[in-house]
Scaffold this active site. Structure first.
Site, PDB file in Angstrom:
ATOM      1  N   ARG A   1      -9.957  12.989 -31.654  1.00 58.86           N
ATOM      2  CA  ARG A   1      -9.129  14.147 -32.631  1.00 58.86           C
ATOM      3  C   ARG A   1      -9.638  13.550 -33.892  1.00 58.86           C
ATOM      4  O   ARG A   1     -10.224  14.678 -34.287  1.00 58.86           O
ATOM      5  CB  ARG A   1      -7.401  13.912 -32.558  1.00 58.86           C
ATOM      6  CG  ARG A   1      -7.089  14.054 -31.363  1.00 58.86           C
ATOM      7  CD  ARG A   1      -5.729  14.214 -31.424  1.00 58.86           C
ATOM      8  NE  ARG A   1      -5.213  15.050 -32.130  1.00 58.86           N
ATOM      9  CZ  ARG A   1      -5.656  16.345 -32.393  1.00 58.86           C
ATOM     10  NH1 ARG A   1      -5.401  17.320 -30.801  1.00 58.86           N
ATOM     11  NH2 ARG A   1      -4.689  17.082 -33.026  1.00 58.86           N
TER      12      ARG A   1
ATOM     13  N   CYS B   1      -3.193  15.441 -26.602  1.00 53.92           N
ATOM     14  CA  CYS B   1      -3.145  14.037 -27.111  1.00 53.92           C
ATOM     15  C   CYS B   1      -2.755  13.186 -26.474  1.00 53.92           C
ATOM     16  O   CYS B   1      -1.518  13.964 -26.145  1.00 53.92           O
ATOM     17  CB  CYS B   1      -3.581  13.302 -28.439  1.00 53.92           C
ATOM     18  SG  CYS B   1      -3.138  11.977 -29.329  1.00 53.92           S
TER      19      CYS B   1
ATOM     20  N   ARG C   1      -0.637  17.567 -30.934  1.00 56.42           N
ATOM     21  CA  ARG C   1      -1.221  17.390 -32.529  1.00 56.42           C
ATOM     22  C   ARG C   1      -1.752  18.397 -32.775  1.00 56.42           C
ATOM     23  O   ARG C   1      -2.805  18.864 -32.257  1.00 56.42           O
ATOM     24  CB  ARG C   1      -2.254  16.192 -32.949  1.00 56.42           C
ATOM     25  CG  ARG C   1      -1.008  15.383 -32.096  1.00 56.42           C
ATOM     26  CD  ARG C   1      -2.361  13.413 -31.875  1.00 56.42           C
ATOM     27  NE  ARG C   1      -2.683  13.277 -33.466  1.00 56.42           N
ATOM     28  CZ  ARG C   1      -3.432  11.942 -33.398  1.00 56.42           C
ATOM     29  NH1 ARG C   1      -3.895  11.450 -32.286  1.00 56.42           N
ATOM     30  NH2 ARG C   1      -3.687  12.095 -34.363  1.00 56.42           N
TER      31      ARG C   1
ATOM     32  N   ASP D   1       2.269   4.710 -36.842  1.00 54.66           N
ATOM     33  CA  ASP D   1       0.995   3.749 -36.033  1.00 54.66           C
ATOM     34  C   ASP D   1       1.785   1.906 -36.387  1.00 54.66           C
ATOM     35  O   ASP D   1       0.212   1.778 -35.437  1.00 54.66           O
ATOM     36  CB  ASP D   1      -0.305   4.035 -37.117  1.00 54.66           C
ATOM     37  CG  ASP D   1      -0.972   5.322 -36.857  1.00 54.66           C
ATOM     38  OD1 ASP D   1      -0.613   6.181 -35.586  1.00 54.66           O
ATOM     39  OD2 ASP D   1      -1.732   5.629 -37.590  1.00 54.66           O
TER      40      ASP D   1
HETATM   41  N1  EPU Z   1       1.136  18.477 -37.385  1.00 56.62           N
HETATM   42  C1  EPU Z   1       1.554  19.839 -37.263  1.00 56.62           C
HETATM   43  N2  EPU Z   1       0.086  20.432 -37.695  1.00 56.62           N
HETATM   44  C2  EPU Z   1      -0.791  20.197 -37.728  1.00 56.62           C
HETATM   45  C3  EPU Z   1      -0.837  19.242 -38.379  1.00 56.62           C
HETATM   46  C4  EPU Z   1      -0.426  17.655 -37.842  1.00 56.62           C
HETATM   47  O1  EPU Z   1       2.329  20.669 -36.631  1.00 56.62           O
HETATM   48  O2  EPU Z   1      -2.175  21.252 -38.410  1.00 56.62           O
HETATM   49  C5  EPU Z   1       1.891  16.945 -37.499  1.00 56.62           C
HETATM   50  C6  EPU Z   1       1.539  16.616 -36.198  1.00 56.62           C
HETATM   51  O3  EPU Z   1       1.530  16.872 -34.988  1.00 56.62           O
HETATM   52  C7  EPU Z   1       2.626  15.472 -36.269  1.00 56.62           C
HETATM   53  C8  EPU Z   1       2.655  15.583 -37.969  1.00 56.62           C
HETATM   54  O4  EPU Z   1       2.096  16.881 -38.089  1.00 56.62           O
HETATM   55  O5  EPU Z   1       3.626  15.375 -36.032  1.00 56.62           O
HETATM   56  C9  EPU Z   1       2.144  14.495 -38.717  1.00 56.62           C
HETATM   57  O6  EPU Z   1       0.229  15.223 -38.089  1.00 56.62           O
HETATM   58  P1  EPU Z   1      -0.558  14.042 -39.160  1.00 56.62           P
HETATM   59  O7  EPU Z   1      -2.041  15.647 -38.972  1.00 56.62           O
HETATM   60  O8  EPU Z   1      -0.617  13.531 -40.721  1.00 56.62           O
HETATM   61  O9  EPU Z   1      -1.802  13.244 -38.603  1.00 56.62           O
HETATM   62  P2  EPU Z   1      -3.583  13.029 -38.590  1.00 56.62           P
HETATM   63  O10 EPU Z   1      -3.837  12.837 -39.516  1.00 56.62           O
HETATM   64  O11 EPU Z   1      -4.091  13.945 -37.729  1.00 56.62           O
HETATM   65  C10 EPU Z   1      -3.814  10.934 -38.957  1.00 56.62           C
HETATM   66  C11 EPU Z   1      -4.332   8.917 -38.563  1.00 56.62           C
HETATM   67  C12 EPU Z   1      -2.907   8.220 -37.041  1.00 56.62           C
HETATM   68  C13 EPU Z   1      -1.673   8.581 -37.492  1.00 56.62           C
HETATM   69  C14 EPU Z   1      -1.257   9.930 -38.550  1.00 56.62           C
HETATM   70  C15 EPU Z   1       0.271   9.829 -38.882  1.00 56.62           C
HETATM   71  C16 EPU Z   1      -6.201   9.295 -38.816  1.00 56.62           C
HETATM   72  C17 EPU Z   1      -8.012   9.877 -37.936  1.00 56.62           C
HETATM   73  N3  EPU Z   1      -5.446   9.427 -37.368  1.00 56.62           N
HETATM   74  O12 EPU Z   1      -3.547  11.410 -37.652  1.00 56.62           O
HETATM   75  O13 EPU Z   1      -3.532   8.079 -36.262  1.00 56.62           O
HETATM   76  O14 EPU Z   1      -0.946   8.288 -36.355  1.00 56.62           O
HETATM   77  O15 EPU Z   1      -2.351  10.837 -39.300  1.00 56.62           O
HETATM   78  O16 EPU Z   1      -0.220   8.835 -40.486  1.00 56.62           O
HETATM   79  O17 EPU Z   1      -5.832   9.117 -39.973  1.00 56.62           O
HETATM   80  C18 EPU Z   1      -3.760   6.009 -35.153  1.00 56.62           C
HETATM   81  O18 EPU Z   1      -4.429   5.839 -35.981  1.00 56.62           O
HETATM   82  O19 EPU Z   1      -3.487   5.343 -33.913  1.00 56.62           O
HETATM   83  C19 EPU Z   1      -3.427   7.224 -34.979  1.00 56.62           C
HETATM   84  C20 EPU Z   1      -3.489   8.515 -34.459  1.00 56.62           C
END
Ligand code: EPU
Length: 432
Positions: free
Chosen positions: A93, A117, A122, A309
């Site tokens: 992703r 996912c 997500r 995480d």
């Molecule tokens: N969200 C929305 N809309 C969006 C984006 C996110 O509603 O457009 C929601 C998500 O569904 C979630 C929350 O906002 O409920 C936070 O999501 P975020 O976008 O911050 O997550 P991410 O950027 O997709 C990164 C890490 C994840 C980690 C999360 C939260 C990376 C590559 N991934 O994901 O890491 O859990 O931030 O800290 O940086 C992992 O390493 O195992 C992992 C899943």
């Protein structure tokens, strides 16, 4: 498919070194698309997710090679390409973080829309809204986000959502804004150390960003960014996983190369559990669990709150605490797939909405268990290290996405853990 076989019950002892942060390197590599000239990123762990990102970046006209000393050197050689294909994006992703730099530098992008996912829905609506607020034109066509950034200009962008700010969404908007004329103001930006590290990398390339580390960022667009050299921050989630491994086995472990300032909430949680965590000089932490663990409550929150995480690894550890703990997931309310597998190991965990009620038991019992996502798998390994008997964690490829040589690092601490591949078992029985 590889498995990890763990004979539990050995208190971990010794020193372990933390690798570079996967979730920092991924957007930083994508940001290298913005540079005129070569970049060198130091401290890059050897992980499957990074191999996937390198394949995507090569598709996008970047030369990217690993050096013998753990760095990646990049240089854009063909800026005409702008399509991140489904075959690669669907496996990771985080590939979505090429959208921002493609729009910023090439003013156009075609990025496969990420699918479902295992840790819950997500969405990427905030990424899209953020880029649209900058004036980009985005539409979904044939499973791809097709984006045109020619009319982008500095504006105000609000990135808060129902579950807090978005980490990769903030990264995307930042990377799109640094080469966009005018001043972009990002409100409710994610403050995770990985976002800060990306911002520092961008500044080293010549970007102008104010407010780094906070929720209000101001980006003044520049005409060009140059290649640079950058060392990524240590992986706070890997470090936190080792802290739980030490705590659950009642061990005595020094975790080296971590940044304790990124681990305030997990350290405070361990201390509430009766675990001694001592800061040593030179970014080292000594963790000792001398008595039965005490129960405590955990609520995951955006940084600097407790990281989602590490939720699964802490739940595994609390499953043998002396009493009941409440673990509440505020980032991904459905991120509880590890509960069923931990229960197979004799844990007593009941889920009520976004909360798991963990009733501490005297001991866990080793069992064959199935890894389902990266952090859930790590939790099963942590549980297996303390469990009586043998735990076999199947589908280890999930762990290999985010933990570098985990079995070697744990074995060096005395854990009885080994990797068994189908090859070792003479081809193996796929149904085994
Ligand atoms: N969200 C929305 N809309 C969006 C984006 C996110 O509603 O457009 C929601 C998500 O569904 C979630 C929350 O906002 O409920 C936070 O999501 P975020 O976008 O911050 O997550 P991410 O950027 O997709 C990164 C890490 C994840 C980690 C999360 C939260 C990376 C590559 N991934 O994901 O890491 O859990 O931030 O800290 O940086 C992992 O390493 O195992 C992992 C899943």
């Amino acid at each position: 498919m590889d498995k990890l076989v763990i004979e539990g019950g050995v208190p971990l002892r010794g020193e372990v070194e933390v690798s570079g942060a996967k979730n920092a390197v991924l957007p930083i590599l994508a940001a290298a698309l913005l540079a005129d000239g070569p970049c060198r990123i130091d401290g890059v762990p050897a992980l499957k997710d990074l191999d996937t990102m390198l394949r995507i970046l090569r598709e996008l006209g970047m030369e990217a090679d690993r050096t013998a000393d753990g760095a990646i050197e990049t240089e854009v050689v063909d800026p005409s390409r702008s399509r991140a294909p489904y075959e690669l994006v669907r496996t990771m992703r985080a590939s979505i973080c090429v959208l921002g730099p493609l729009l910023g530098r090439r003013k156009r992008a075609e990025v496969s829309f990420p699918g479902g996912c295992v840790i819950g829905p997500r969405p990427i609506d905030l990424h899209i809204a953020g880029l649209e607020a900058l004036g980009a034109d985005l539409r979904v066509e044939g499973g791809y986000i097709v984006a045109d950034g020619r009319r982008m200009s500095g504006r105000e962008v609000y990135l808060g959502g129902a579950y807090g700010p978005t980490v990769t969404g903030t990264a995307n908007v930042l990377m799109a804004a640094v080469l966009t004329p005018g001043t972009t103001v990002v409100e409710h930006a994610a403050c995770e150390p990985e976002v800060t590290d990306l911002a520092r990398f961008l500044v080293a390339m010549g970007a102008r960003i104010e407010g780094i580390g906070g929720p209000h960022l101001e980006v003044t667009g520049v005409d060009r960014l140059v290649g640079t050299r950058h060392r990524v921050i240590p992986d706070r989630i890997e470090a936190g996983t080792f802290l739980t491994a030490a705590a659950i086995t009642h061990g005595d472990v020094v975790v080296r190369g971590a940044d304790p300032s990124h681990l305030t909430a997990p350290i405070a949680t361990l201390q509430r559990m009766g675990v001694q965590v001592e800061r040593l000089p030179d970014r080292a932490l000594r963790v000792r669990a001398l008595e039965r663990l005490r129960p405590t409550d955990v609520v995951t929150l955006p940084y600097p709150g407790f990281p989602t995480d590490l939720q699964a690894q802490f739940m595994a550890t609390l499953s043998i605490a002396d009493g009941n703990s409440f673990v509440t997931e505020k980032i991904y309310p459905e991120r509880f797939i590890h509960v069923a597998e931990l229960t197979r190991m004799r844990a007593r965990i009941r889920k009520e909405g976004p909360t798991a009620i963990v009733e501490g038991v005297d001991y866990l019992s080793g069992a064959p268990v199935m890894a389902s996502d990266l952090r859930a798998s790590a939790a099963l390994v942590v549980a297996g290290l303390a469990a009586h008997g043998t735990t076999t964690v199947d589908r280890v490829y999930h762990i290999d996405r985010g933990y570098e040589r985990i079995e070697e690092k744990l074995a060096a601490l005395g854990a009885r853990i080994r990797r068994v591949s189908d090859r070792d078992r003479g081809g193996g029985d796929p149904a085994e």
